[in-house]
Design an enzyme around this catalytic site. Sequence first.
Site, mmCIF file in Angstrom:
data_model
loop_
_atom_site.group_PDB
_atom_site.id
_atom_site.type_symbol
_atom_site.label_atom_id
_atom_site.label_comp_id
_atom_site.label_asym_id
_atom_site.label_seq_id
_atom_site.Cartn_x
_atom_site.Cartn_y
_atom_site.Cartn_z
ATOM 1 N N HIS A 97 0.827 -1.210 0.000
ATOM 2 C CA HIS A 97 0.000 0.000 0.000
ATOM 3 C C HIS A 97 0.869 1.271 0.000
ATOM 4 O O HIS A 97 0.818 2.085 -0.922
ATOM 5 C CB HIS A 97 -0.879 0.034 1.252
ATOM 6 C CG HIS A 97 -1.823 -1.112 1.409
ATOM 7 N ND1 HIS A 97 -2.857 -1.376 0.546
ATOM 8 C CD2 HIS A 97 -1.904 -2.064 2.383
ATOM 9 C CE1 HIS A 97 -3.536 -2.444 0.964
ATOM 10 N NE2 HIS A 97 -2.986 -2.880 2.080
HETATM 11 O O1 RIB Z 1 -5.074 0.543 4.390
HETATM 12 C C1 RIB Z 1 -3.675 0.483 4.314
HETATM 13 C C2 RIB Z 1 -3.052 1.620 5.051
HETATM 14 O O2 RIB Z 1 -3.365 1.558 6.441
HETATM 15 C C3 RIB Z 1 -1.506 1.597 4.992
HETATM 16 O O3 RIB Z 1 -1.021 2.906 5.060
HETATM 17 C C4 RIB Z 1 -1.142 0.845 6.244
HETATM 18 O O4 RIB Z 1 0.168 1.167 6.705
HETATM 19 C C5 RIB Z 1 -2.168 1.377 7.201
HETATM 20 O O5 RIB Z 1 -1.712 2.634 7.679
#
Ligand code: RIB
Length: 330
Positions: A256
């Site tokens: 992500h």
């Molecule tokens: O949904 C994914 C996000 O939420 C990423 O940034 C992970 O590190 C959490 O912060």
Amino acid sequence: MTKYQKRPLIIDTDGGVDDALAMIMALNCDQLDLKAITVVAGNIDVDQATNNVLRVIEIVQPQQLPLVAKGAKKPLLRPPLNAAGIHGADGLGELSQFKNADGSPRYPQLTLEPSSEDAINVLLQAAQEYGSELTIVTLGPLTNIATALQRDRTTLQKVGRIVIMGGAVKVSGNISPAAEFNFFVDPDAAQVVMESGIPLTVVGLDVTMKVTLPLQDLENYAQKQSSLVSQFMIDCTGIYMAFYRDNEDFFGCYLHDPLAMGVAIDPSLVSTESVYMVVETEGRFTSGMSLADLRARRDESTFPPNVDACLGVDSDRFMKLFYSLVHSRD
Ligand code: RIB
Ligand code: CA
């Protein structure tokens, strides 16, 4: 700005595992002048998240140390919510479990310390100093950004762009059927940022769930490129990848935050649509949902586009960039 001038960048992070991988990319990227890393509560509490940022910097050992500044301890209005069950009790895969051959801790007491400066002031001072040359990449809940807007909107509006890891346009959420984690933790902050008038790129689950890092690939990489950094990547992702093995049927993890960093470095990695986006703050079942107006006959005078939403990604080209940037200099 000339072609070879480094671009000023600030990372705002909640100090988890994928945040760490994104930070390694930025710390190793010659195109970026990483001015500061501001920290926000999210995956883990803000104190631990700050230590995690310092840990990554100590492992990467960049020539220029970015300023690290602590920010919001909790969301604007909601109670804090963390993801320790996914990232480990320390937010980085519980590093204290790892020992060297002689039994000493592989990750000893930190030597670096955070700045005494408040993260919100750091964001505002950078916006004032670098203006439209500055990009902010947010990897956690948007509490710090929203607080900076509430403190001095005109100054923060000087920044060039905010690249946001968050939201989900055409796919379900991850923390709830409707919402992605960063927007779910602080939906009020997310909506404040949607209304900011600052150029926004939203790197949501539509694209981040198309870039996966299988454990086997990471192990193959670490075997070929043995270093402190690759060892850290193996160690910090253990619990995180086990979560995906047990819950998403693949032994690996979604990248992500690294993809958001990739988009800040090379926007051509994704295809975007300029849309009107809001974040639900009232919904009993939909709080934190990012709602984009994708209607064919949308009325842009009533719903003026406020974000560039990422809908497609060149996953192979991104993975090449990822491995090139996590490659240790040592
Ligand atoms: O949904 C994914 C996000 O939420 C990423 O940034 C992970 O590190 C959490 O912060
Ligand atoms: Ca994050």
